[in-house]
Design an enzyme around this catalytic site. Structure first.
Site, PDB file in Angstrom:
ATOM      1  N   TYR A 170       7.070   6.557  -0.086  1.00  0.00           N
ATOM      2  CA  TYR A 170       6.542   7.379   1.005  1.00  0.00           C
ATOM      3  C   TYR A 170       6.197   6.592   2.270  1.00  0.00           C
ATOM      4  O   TYR A 170       5.589   7.151   3.175  1.00  0.00           O
ATOM      5  CB  TYR A 170       5.261   8.102   0.550  1.00  0.00           C
ATOM      6  CG  TYR A 170       5.357   8.849  -0.739  1.00  0.00           C
ATOM      7  CD1 TYR A 170       6.347   9.804  -0.949  1.00  0.00           C
ATOM      8  CD2 TYR A 170       4.455   8.616  -1.771  1.00  0.00           C
ATOM      9  CE1 TYR A 170       6.424  10.502  -2.143  1.00  0.00           C
ATOM     10  CE2 TYR A 170       4.522   9.311  -2.972  1.00  0.00           C
ATOM     11  CZ  TYR A 170       5.515  10.258  -3.150  1.00  0.00           C
ATOM     12  OH  TYR A 170       5.581  10.945  -4.333  1.00  0.00           O
ATOM     13  N   CYS A 197      14.126  -6.427  -8.137  1.00  0.00           N
ATOM     14  CA  CYS A 197      15.431  -6.766  -7.552  1.00  0.00           C
ATOM     15  C   CYS A 197      15.933  -5.599  -6.705  1.00  0.00           C
ATOM     16  O   CYS A 197      16.976  -4.996  -6.992  1.00  0.00           O
ATOM     17  CB  CYS A 197      16.422  -7.112  -8.653  1.00  0.00           C
ATOM     18  SG  CYS A 197      16.000  -8.633  -9.519  1.00  0.00           S
ATOM     19  N   TYR A 239      -1.961   8.001  -7.983  1.00  0.00           N
ATOM     20  CA  TYR A 239      -0.519   7.777  -7.955  1.00  0.00           C
ATOM     21  C   TYR A 239      -0.164   6.296  -7.948  1.00  0.00           C
ATOM     22  O   TYR A 239       0.850   5.893  -7.398  1.00  0.00           O
ATOM     23  CB  TYR A 239       0.124   8.514  -6.770  1.00  0.00           C
ATOM     24  CG  TYR A 239      -0.247   9.960  -6.750  1.00  0.00           C
ATOM     25  CD1 TYR A 239       0.293  10.835  -7.689  1.00  0.00           C
ATOM     26  CD2 TYR A 239      -1.174  10.462  -5.839  1.00  0.00           C
ATOM     27  CE1 TYR A 239      -0.070  12.172  -7.704  1.00  0.00           C
ATOM     28  CE2 TYR A 239      -1.541  11.805  -5.853  1.00  0.00           C
ATOM     29  CZ  TYR A 239      -0.982  12.650  -6.785  1.00  0.00           C
ATOM     30  OH  TYR A 239      -1.351  13.969  -6.804  1.00  0.00           O
TER      31      TYR A 239
END
Length: 414
Positions: free
Chosen positions: A314, A344, A373
């Protein structure tokens, strides 16, 4: 920015040294503060003066059983969106009457799971309503509508208005009524959610739109107004918290007015997730490398997006504090630097172009407001181990509330 003033002003660590915690439990890890969690729970419980008012904690924000139990002790009910979240709520001591099952595109076995448990179920499409009616004819149901109001800090967290997959739009009200009649279902509640990180005014606009829709249905038992209340992620930049008292007054005005016109003091519900748990959590990790690629400087840490996904998903901002060996303060010199993780992937970062004191290998970083979250969106990508979770209890004692993953569990050996 140089001083760790945010955690100091909150007395977050309550005398504990974050470096010592990391030395004892390994890096990275999530650390929560019980006192702050209880304070935020009480903010929500006291938001409105309207008497028939309920708070459903959206437990997708953080599903740790110990934190859920604290929310239950503070009087919060829960909003679950999967069978796993229901089972987490049950494990934390919640009973069926305190759990709302709000689903999106659920298969029939998940709806049956909730029916068998006696949960209040909310569906958000005509096809899901029809499926529920076939499974539970004559039963009670709640519907998630999309009255056209939406917003949020990023397009991926907008859950109302045009361009979102959520909710039944208003042109389908007649079809809703037809399906309710077809399956002899009793509509006991309606709900919506406009999006995440809204600062109050948009919430009130959504509230008015949903209450206007409610007059279409008789004998409702409750109206769920959603949540998404913002917290100030950029405290170091002077961002101020949501004025809870002022917001509560605005919400209350419409609740009392609706109840009088509707003819009964219907129950009203809110669904805060982030507001309850975000500020009680800090992610601690270590700077393992400093490098420059051309003109861009990087601080490489062990906090990849498998640990904290929000910045990658986000473009989210999290304040960052520095805890240096021996408690030394960083010097006055600053730099623009990208703080990145160990995955990676080129999109693996915590902060882009952040002005920081000059970082060093071995610095411990505290990523603030990571309680919502954070762990709940973590993964085992690159076969990395998900971090442990610890809690600073109200009495100041430190408690391990989830172990770090093990390679045996990650590899799934039979």
């Amino acid at each position: 920015m140089i001083a760790n003033h945010v955690t100091q002003s909150m007395n977050f660590y309550q005398g504990h040294d974050p470096r010592a915690i990391l030395a004892a439990y390994g890096s990275p890890l999530y650390l929560y503060n019980e006192r702050i969690l209880r304070e935020r729970c009480r903010h929500m419980m006291g938001l409105c003066k309207y008497p028939n008012f309920r708070v459903n904690y959206a437990l997708k924000a953080n599903t740790n059983l110990h934190l859920l139990a604290i929310a239950r002790e503070e009087g919060l009910c829960v909003d679950a969106s999967s069978p796993g979240e229901v089972m987490a709520a049950e494990a934390a001591g919640y009973t069926a009457d305190k759990i709302m099952f709000i689903v999106n595109n659920a298969p029939s076995n998940e709806l049956q799971f909730a029916i068998d448990r006696g949960l209040t179920v909310s569906v958000d499409s005509l096809s899901q309503l029809d499926m529920f009616g076939q499974l539970n004819p004559g039963g009670k149901i709640c519907l998630r509508f999309n009255p056209g109001v939406g917003g949020g800090h990023h397009e991926k967290v907008v859950t109302g208005g045009d361009g979102t997959k959520f909710g039944i739009t208003l042109e389908h009200v007649a079809q809703v009524k037809s399906l309710l009649t077809k399956h002899k279902l009793r509509l006991i509640g309606i709900n919506h959610h406009i999006g995440s990180l809204n600062w109050g005014e948009l919430f009130v606009e959504g509230e008015k739109a949903l209450l206007k829709l409610a007059y279409e249905f008789e004998n409702l038992e409750f109206i769920d107004l959603g949540g998404g209340f913002a917290i100030p992620y950029n405290k170091q930049g002077g961002e101020q918290p949501l004025d809870i008292a002022a917001l509560g007054e605005k919400i209350d005005k419409y609740l009392y007015r609706f109840a009088e016109k509707y003819g009964k003091q219907i129950q009203f519900i809110i669904e805060p997730g982030r507001y309850v748990v975000a500020e009680c959590g800090v992610l601690l990790g270590t700077v393992n490398a400093i490098k420059a690629n051309g003109q861009i400087r990087y601080a490489g840490t062990d906090m990849g997006f498998s640990v904290l996904a929000r910045p990658t998903l986000y473009d989210s901002h999290h304040d960052i504090e520095i805890y240096r060996e021996g408690g030394a303060e960083p010097g006055p010199d600053t730099e623009i630097i990208n703080i990145v993780g160990n995955q990676c992937e080129s999109g693996d970062y915590i902060a882009k172009n952040r002005k920081m004191p000059q970082l060093q290998e071995g610095d411990i970083l505290g990523v603030l407001d990571a309680g919502a979250y954070g762990y709940s969106m973590s993964s085992q990508y690159n076969l990395r181990l998900r971090p442990p979770e610890l809690l600073i209890q109200e009495n100041g004692e430190l408690r391990l509330i989830r172990n770090r993953d093990t390679y045996e569990a990650v590899l799934g050996r039979m």
